[in-house]
Design a protein around this motif. Structure first.
Motif, PDB file in Angstrom:
ATOM      1  N   LYS A 101       0.842  -1.196   0.000  1.00 56.27           N
ATOM      2  CA  LYS A 101       0.000   0.000   0.000  1.00 56.27           C
ATOM      3  C   LYS A 101       0.873   1.240   0.000  1.00 56.27           C
ATOM      4  O   LYS A 101       1.728   1.416   0.865  1.00 56.27           O
ATOM      5  CB  LYS A 101      -0.894  -0.024   1.247  1.00 56.27           C
ATOM      6  CG  LYS A 101      -2.046   0.963   1.182  1.00 56.27           C
ATOM      7  CD  LYS A 101      -3.113   0.512   0.190  1.00 56.27           C
ATOM      8  CE  LYS A 101      -4.261   1.519   0.166  1.00 56.27           C
ATOM      9  NZ  LYS A 101      -5.062   1.419  -1.046  1.00 56.27           N
ATOM     10  N   LYS A 102       0.672   2.102  -0.979  1.00 55.95           N
ATOM     11  CA  LYS A 102       1.447   3.339  -1.065  1.00 55.95           C
ATOM     12  C   LYS A 102       0.488   4.514  -1.232  1.00 55.95           C
ATOM     13  O   LYS A 102      -0.610   4.350  -1.769  1.00 55.95           O
ATOM     14  CB  LYS A 102       2.411   3.271  -2.251  1.00 55.95           C
ATOM     15  CG  LYS A 102       3.645   2.433  -1.976  1.00 55.95           C
ATOM     16  CD  LYS A 102       4.569   3.137  -1.016  1.00 55.95           C
ATOM     17  CE  LYS A 102       5.466   2.155  -0.290  1.00 55.95           C
ATOM     18  NZ  LYS A 102       6.197   2.762   0.808  1.00 55.95           N
ATOM     19  N   PRO A 103       0.918   5.728  -0.835  1.00 57.33           N
ATOM     20  CA  PRO A 103       0.022   6.882  -0.904  1.00 57.33           C
ATOM     21  C   PRO A 103      -0.052   7.509  -2.300  1.00 57.33           C
ATOM     22  O   PRO A 103      -0.317   8.684  -2.444  1.00 57.33           O
ATOM     23  CB  PRO A 103       0.640   7.850   0.106  1.00 57.33           C
ATOM     24  CG  PRO A 103       2.085   7.518   0.102  1.00 57.33           C
ATOM     25  CD  PRO A 103       2.177   6.046  -0.150  1.00 57.33           C
ATOM     26  N   PHE A 104       0.217   6.726  -3.354  1.00 53.83           N
ATOM     27  CA  PHE A 104       0.132   7.226  -4.725  1.00 53.83           C
ATOM     28  C   PHE A 104      -0.224   6.060  -5.634  1.00 53.83           C
ATOM     29  O   PHE A 104      -0.081   4.902  -5.261  1.00 53.83           O
ATOM     30  CB  PHE A 104       1.455   7.881  -5.159  1.00 53.83           C
ATOM     31  CG  PHE A 104       2.678   7.074  -4.808  1.00 53.83           C
ATOM     32  CD1 PHE A 104       3.116   6.048  -5.643  1.00 53.83           C
ATOM     33  CD2 PHE A 104       3.393   7.319  -3.640  1.00 53.83           C
ATOM     34  CE1 PHE A 104       4.239   5.300  -5.323  1.00 53.83           C
ATOM     35  CE2 PHE A 104       4.521   6.578  -3.318  1.00 53.83           C
ATOM     36  CZ  PHE A 104       4.933   5.561  -4.158  1.00 53.83           C
ATOM     37  N   THR A 105      -0.667   6.377  -6.819  1.00 50.35           N
ATOM     38  CA  THR A 105      -1.152   5.323  -7.725  1.00 50.35           C
ATOM     39  C   THR A 105      -0.164   4.985  -8.834  1.00 50.35           C
ATOM     40  O   THR A 105      -0.334   3.995  -9.531  1.00 50.35           O
ATOM     41  CB  THR A 105      -2.480   5.757  -8.378  1.00 50.35           C
ATOM     42  OG1 THR A 105      -2.268   7.021  -9.028  1.00 50.35           O
ATOM     43  CG2 THR A 105      -3.582   5.886  -7.337  1.00 50.35           C
ATOM     44  N   GLU A 106       0.842   5.822  -9.026  1.00 51.82           N
ATOM     45  CA  GLU A 106       1.854   5.528 -10.058  1.00 51.82           C
ATOM     46  C   GLU A 106       3.185   6.127  -9.637  1.00 51.82           C
ATOM     47  O   GLU A 106       3.239   7.081  -8.860  1.00 51.82           O
ATOM     48  CB  GLU A 106       1.443   6.103 -11.421  1.00 51.82           C
ATOM     49  CG  GLU A 106       1.377   7.617 -11.443  1.00 51.82           C
ATOM     50  CD  GLU A 106       1.220   8.215 -12.842  1.00 51.82           C
ATOM     51  OE1 GLU A 106       1.637   7.547 -13.815  1.00 51.82           O
ATOM     52  OE2 GLU A 106       0.706   9.328 -12.944  1.00 51.82           O
ATOM     53  N   VAL A 107       4.263   5.532 -10.135  1.00 51.69           N
ATOM     54  CA  VAL A 107       5.583   6.130  -9.963  1.00 51.69           C
ATOM     55  C   VAL A 107       5.871   6.956 -11.216  1.00 51.69           C
ATOM     56  O   VAL A 107       5.777   6.457 -12.340  1.00 51.69           O
ATOM     57  CB  VAL A 107       6.665   5.051  -9.771  1.00 51.69           C
ATOM     58  CG1 VAL A 107       8.052   5.664  -9.844  1.00 51.69           C
ATOM     59  CG2 VAL A 107       6.471   4.354  -8.433  1.00 51.69           C
ATOM     60  N   ILE A 108       6.176   8.231 -11.004  1.00 51.69           N
ATOM     61  CA  ILE A 108       6.506   9.118 -12.131  1.00 51.69           C
ATOM     62  C   ILE A 108       8.020   9.151 -12.261  1.00 51.69           C
ATOM     63  O   ILE A 108       8.722   9.629 -11.370  1.00 51.69           O
ATOM     64  CB  ILE A 108       5.929  10.528 -11.895  1.00 51.69           C
ATOM     65  CG1 ILE A 108       4.401  10.448 -11.817  1.00 51.69           C
ATOM     66  CG2 ILE A 108       6.359  11.475 -13.021  1.00 51.69           C
ATOM     67  CD1 ILE A 108       3.732  11.716 -11.333  1.00 51.69           C
ATOM     68  N   LYS A 109       8.514   8.614 -13.369  1.00 49.26           N
ATOM     69  CA  LYS A 109       9.959   8.485 -13.574  1.00 49.26           C
ATOM     70  C   LYS A 109      10.493   9.762 -14.228  1.00 49.26           C
ATOM     71  O   LYS A 109      10.668   9.821 -15.448  1.00 49.26           O
ATOM     72  CB  LYS A 109      10.258   7.250 -14.423  1.00 49.26           C
ATOM     73  CG  LYS A 109       9.807   5.955 -13.756  1.00 49.26           C
ATOM     74  CD  LYS A 109      10.149   4.734 -14.571  1.00 49.26           C
ATOM     75  CE  LYS A 109       9.288   4.566 -15.813  1.00 49.26           C
ATOM     76  NZ  LYS A 109       7.887   4.308 -15.502  1.00 49.26           N
ATOM     77  N   ALA A 110      10.720  10.781 -13.409  1.00 50.02           N
ATOM     78  CA  ALA A 110      11.251  12.052 -13.919  1.00 50.02           C
ATOM     79  C   ALA A 110      12.775  12.045 -13.863  1.00 50.02           C
ATOM     80  O   ALA A 110      13.412  13.086 -13.784  1.00 50.02           O
ATOM     81  CB  ALA A 110      10.689  13.209 -13.106  1.00 50.02           C
ATOM     82  N   ASN A 111      13.359  10.828 -13.878  1.00 44.29           N
ATOM     83  CA  ASN A 111      14.807  10.702 -13.675  1.00 44.29           C
ATOM     84  C   ASN A 111      15.604  10.631 -14.975  1.00 44.29           C
ATOM     85  O   ASN A 111      16.799  10.903 -14.962  1.00 44.29           O
ATOM     86  CB  ASN A 111      15.114   9.462 -12.822  1.00 44.29           C
ATOM     87  CG  ASN A 111      14.587   8.173 -13.443  1.00 44.29           C
ATOM     88  OD1 ASN A 111      13.507   8.148 -14.025  1.00 44.29           O
ATOM     89  ND2 ASN A 111      15.342   7.104 -13.307  1.00 44.29           N
ATOM     90  N   ILE A 112      15.004  10.274 -16.087  1.00 48.33           N
ATOM     91  CA  ILE A 112      15.796  10.145 -17.317  1.00 48.33           C
ATOM     92  C   ILE A 112      15.137  10.862 -18.494  1.00 48.33           C
ATOM     93  O   ILE A 112      13.925  11.049 -18.528  1.00 48.33           O
ATOM     94  CB  ILE A 112      16.053   8.659 -17.704  1.00 48.33           C
ATOM     95  CG1 ILE A 112      14.743   7.890 -17.931  1.00 48.33           C
ATOM     96  CG2 ILE A 112      16.919   7.974 -16.671  1.00 48.33           C
ATOM     97  CD1 ILE A 112      14.948   6.521 -18.526  1.00 48.33           C
ATOM     98  N   GLY A 113      15.982  11.240 -19.460  1.00 47.03           N
ATOM     99  CA  GLY A 113      15.509  11.998 -20.614  1.00 47.03           C
ATOM    100  C   GLY A 113      14.963  11.102 -21.706  1.00 47.03           C
ATOM    101  O   GLY A 113      15.476  11.083 -22.820  1.00 47.03           O
ATOM    102  N   ASP A 114      13.900  10.366 -21.383  1.00 42.32           N
ATOM    103  CA  ASP A 114      13.293   9.427 -22.331  1.00 42.32           C
ATOM    104  C   ASP A 114      11.932   9.999 -22.749  1.00 42.32           C
ATOM    105  O   ASP A 114      10.903   9.737 -22.130  1.00 42.32           O
ATOM    106  CB  ASP A 114      13.137   8.067 -21.646  1.00 42.32           C
ATOM    107  CG  ASP A 114      12.753   6.960 -22.615  1.00 42.32           C
ATOM    108  OD1 ASP A 114      12.349   7.282 -23.754  1.00 42.32           O
ATOM    109  OD2 ASP A 114      12.841   5.784 -22.234  1.00 42.32           O
ATOM    110  N   ALA A 115      11.939  10.803 -23.811  1.00 42.32           N
ATOM    111  CA  ALA A 115      10.772  11.617 -24.174  1.00 42.32           C
ATOM    112  C   ALA A 115       9.517  10.786 -24.420  1.00 42.32           C
ATOM    113  O   ALA A 115       8.435  11.101 -23.915  1.00 42.32           O
ATOM    114  CB  ALA A 115      11.102  12.465 -25.403  1.00 42.32           C
ATOM    115  N   HIS A 116       9.651   9.719 -25.199  1.00 42.34           N
ATOM    116  CA  HIS A 116       8.459   8.943 -25.556  1.00 42.34           C
ATOM    117  C   HIS A 116       7.902   8.193 -24.352  1.00 42.34           C
ATOM    118  O   HIS A 116       6.682   8.038 -24.215  1.00 42.34           O
ATOM    119  CB  HIS A 116       8.763   8.002 -26.720  1.00 42.34           C
ATOM    120  CG  HIS A 116       9.019   8.727 -28.008  1.00 42.34           C
ATOM    121  ND1 HIS A 116       9.088   8.107 -29.227  1.00 42.34           N
ATOM    122  CD2 HIS A 116       9.225  10.040 -28.269  1.00 42.34           C
ATOM    123  CE1 HIS A 116       9.326   9.003 -30.177  1.00 42.34           C
ATOM    124  NE2 HIS A 116       9.422  10.180 -29.612  1.00 42.34           N
ATOM    125  N   ALA A 117       8.785   7.743 -23.466  1.00 42.10           N
ATOM    126  CA  ALA A 117       8.320   7.075 -22.247  1.00 42.10           C
ATOM    127  C   ALA A 117       7.519   8.038 -21.371  1.00 42.10           C
ATOM    128  O   ALA A 117       6.652   7.619 -20.606  1.00 42.10           O
ATOM    129  CB  ALA A 117       9.506   6.522 -21.458  1.00 42.10           C
TER     130      ALA A 117
END
Length: 519
Positions: free
Chosen positions: A80-96
């Protein structure tokens, strides 16, 4: 001839020669003739692996199970986590991050991959014309065939024309163009040629701090000496020649500095170098007898008013023959960034300037051992350097899509700077270019002490906690290098605008919470 002259100053021959290049490369023997190639050699996927590694470290904290080894990441079931998705703002992968592919690029690639579609009336004629030209240049008229190791000749010609147009008519020779598996592969290949010597004679390579981890990783792998020069955060991550001199003079006590690496526009710092700065760097490289490596993969990503991309080659040649006929340089570009964001196709090129012909022969041999760059990536590169022209049917749509991508990035660069600078304890320089921000964060002493007690960098503790509480993945500044006593994180500005605003607000709220908790 000895490379050392009076008072230990190097003689003014070539920086890179057959006598002083990596001796291991000279030992490479490759028996297969090189028009349409084969054989192996490990493919390097570049420093985004470093960011994936940080993500892996973060995510191991969620569960003992090995659910998170895949950086393509879904949230684990039953935790159980307090969010519904992990936002991967760590890499420059535009299409992802949701950026849509440019229609024309994908149409031509589809036609090249499945030539039966050339009979389909849904595809515009200019896309079909490009596809036919590329296929005619491929062995067996298939992008599944090996190409020449240096890359398909007609594509190298197109790259040379693109460079000439970009640089206002300064000539470019297709024979000096090497197509590559993204820019990363060409950068590592060039470093491999340059590294030699033992002990105090070991090759030293100057890299900016903060730096893109490809460089530190490659230098460690090759056993070269990493020479750090610091960008000036107080001057929008500017580059100062006085700092280059300080760094070089200190390094000469323990190694042989031969190479200066520049990233413009900057990663992770997002600065765009002025023309004056580039001239100063070129003068410094000539005076100090250094091989110049110009990483220019973000050349279309320039947003700030008053900023403009100047290629190192253009400035070099405009400075006159004293520089343009002597300074040895390699410059790099990629299909992974700019408006394309086509990371997965692994397309790129390198142009070499003033390279010793004997060394160039060794370079060609070295790329031969690696087979050839991915042919679909070469095809994509051809479309980037030879896009639709105003009299062609695809032009209007192409320009509309390209402009929209770059305009959205410019807007997001501004929003990022504005929101972060409203938060006490976060300082964010203008994102002049590229696709990242590298804000400075002030951390309470209690947080610093806790991180040290746990054997980790304080900004790693910060990023771990942010991930656990908000589901936002950033990379700690310690992964890129930073001045002692300062803390940062790198974040990409690639998420869609509305999602980016949410991310920025969540980070802002988290920072205030974190500061309160450890104050």
């Amino acid at each position: 001839m000895s490379q050392q002259a009076v008072n230990g100053v190097q003689s003014r021959g070539k920086v890179l020669t057959l006598d002083n290049m990596n001796p291991n490369v000279k030992q490479v023997y490759y028996a297969v003739p090189r028009s349409h190639s084969p054989t192996g050699g490990a493919d390097r996927e570049g420093a985004e692996r470093v960011s994936h590694y940080f993500l892996h470290l973060f995510l191991k904290r969620y569960s003992a199970a090995q659910i998170f080894t895949d950086p393509c990441l879904n949230l684990p079931q039953g935790v159980k986590k307090p969010f519904t998705e992990v936002i991967k703002a760590n890499i420059g992968d535009a299409h992802a991050m949701g950026q849509k592919p440019i229609t024309f690029l994908r149409q031509v690639l589809a036609l090249c991959s499945y030539p039966e579609l050339l009979e389909d009336t849904k595809f515009p004629e200019d896309a079909k014309k490009r596809a036919r030209r590329i296929l005619e240049a491929c062995g067996g008229h298939s992008i599944g065939a090996y190409s020449a190791s240096q890359g398909i000749e007609c594509i190298r010609q197109d790259v040379a024309r693109y460079i000439e147009k970009r640089d206002g008519g300064i000539s470019s020779n297709p024979d000096n163009i090497y197509l590559s598996t993204g820019a990363s592969d060409a950068i590592v290949t060039m470093l491999k040629l340059l590294v030699c010597g033992e002990g105090r004679d070991r090759t030293g390579v100057m890299i900016s701090i903060p730096q893109y981890p490809l460089y530190s990783a490659a230098l460690a792998d090759l056993g070269a000496v990493q020479i750090n020069y610091y960008l000036d955060e107080d001057k929008c991550w500017g580059l100062d020649v006085a700092e280059l001199k300080r760094s070089l003079n200190a390094a000469r006590q323990h190694c042989n500095p031969r190479v200066l690496c520049i990233i413009n526009p900057g990663n992770p710092t997002g600065q765009v170098q002025s023309r004056q700065c580039i001239e100063d760097v070129i003068r410094f490289a000539k005076e100090e007898h250094l091989f110049l490596m110009a990483d220019e993969v973000y050349q279309d990503n320039v947003y700030a008013e008053g900023c403009e991309f100047h290629s190192f080659k253009k400035v070099l040649f405009e400075m006159g023959p004293e520089y343009s006929s002597t300074v040895e340089m390699a410059s790099f570009h990629s299909t992974s960034k700019c408006y394309m964001g086509e990371c997965g196709f692994r397309g790129g090129y390198m142009e070499i300037i003033n390279m010793d012909p004997e060394v160039k022969a060794q370079l060609t041999k070295l790329v031969s051992v690696r087979l050839c760059p991915p042919v679909p990536g070469q095809a994509l590169l051809d479309l980037v350097v030879n896009p639709p022209q105003p009299d062609e049917p695809s032009y209007a749509t192409f320009m509309k899509e390209r402009t929209a991508v770059l305009a959205a990035l410019a807007e997001k660069a501004k929003i990022t700077e504005q929101i972060f600078n409203t938060v006490p304890g976060i300082t964010c320089n203008p994102v002049q270019g590229a696709m990242y921000t590298f804000p400075r964060i002030t951390l309470p002493q209690k947080a610093i002490d806790k991180a040290k007690a746990e054997g980790q960098a304080p900004d790693m503790l910060y990023c771990m906690k942010l991930l656990e509480e908000e589901g936002i993945c950033l990379v700690p500044g310690s992964g890129f290098g930073q001045r002692e006593g300062t803390f940062h994180f790198r974040m990409t500005i690639l998420p869609p605008t509305e999602k980016l605003k949410i991310v920025l607000q969540k980070i802002s709220a988290f920072h205030l919470r974190f500061t309160q908790e450890f104050s």
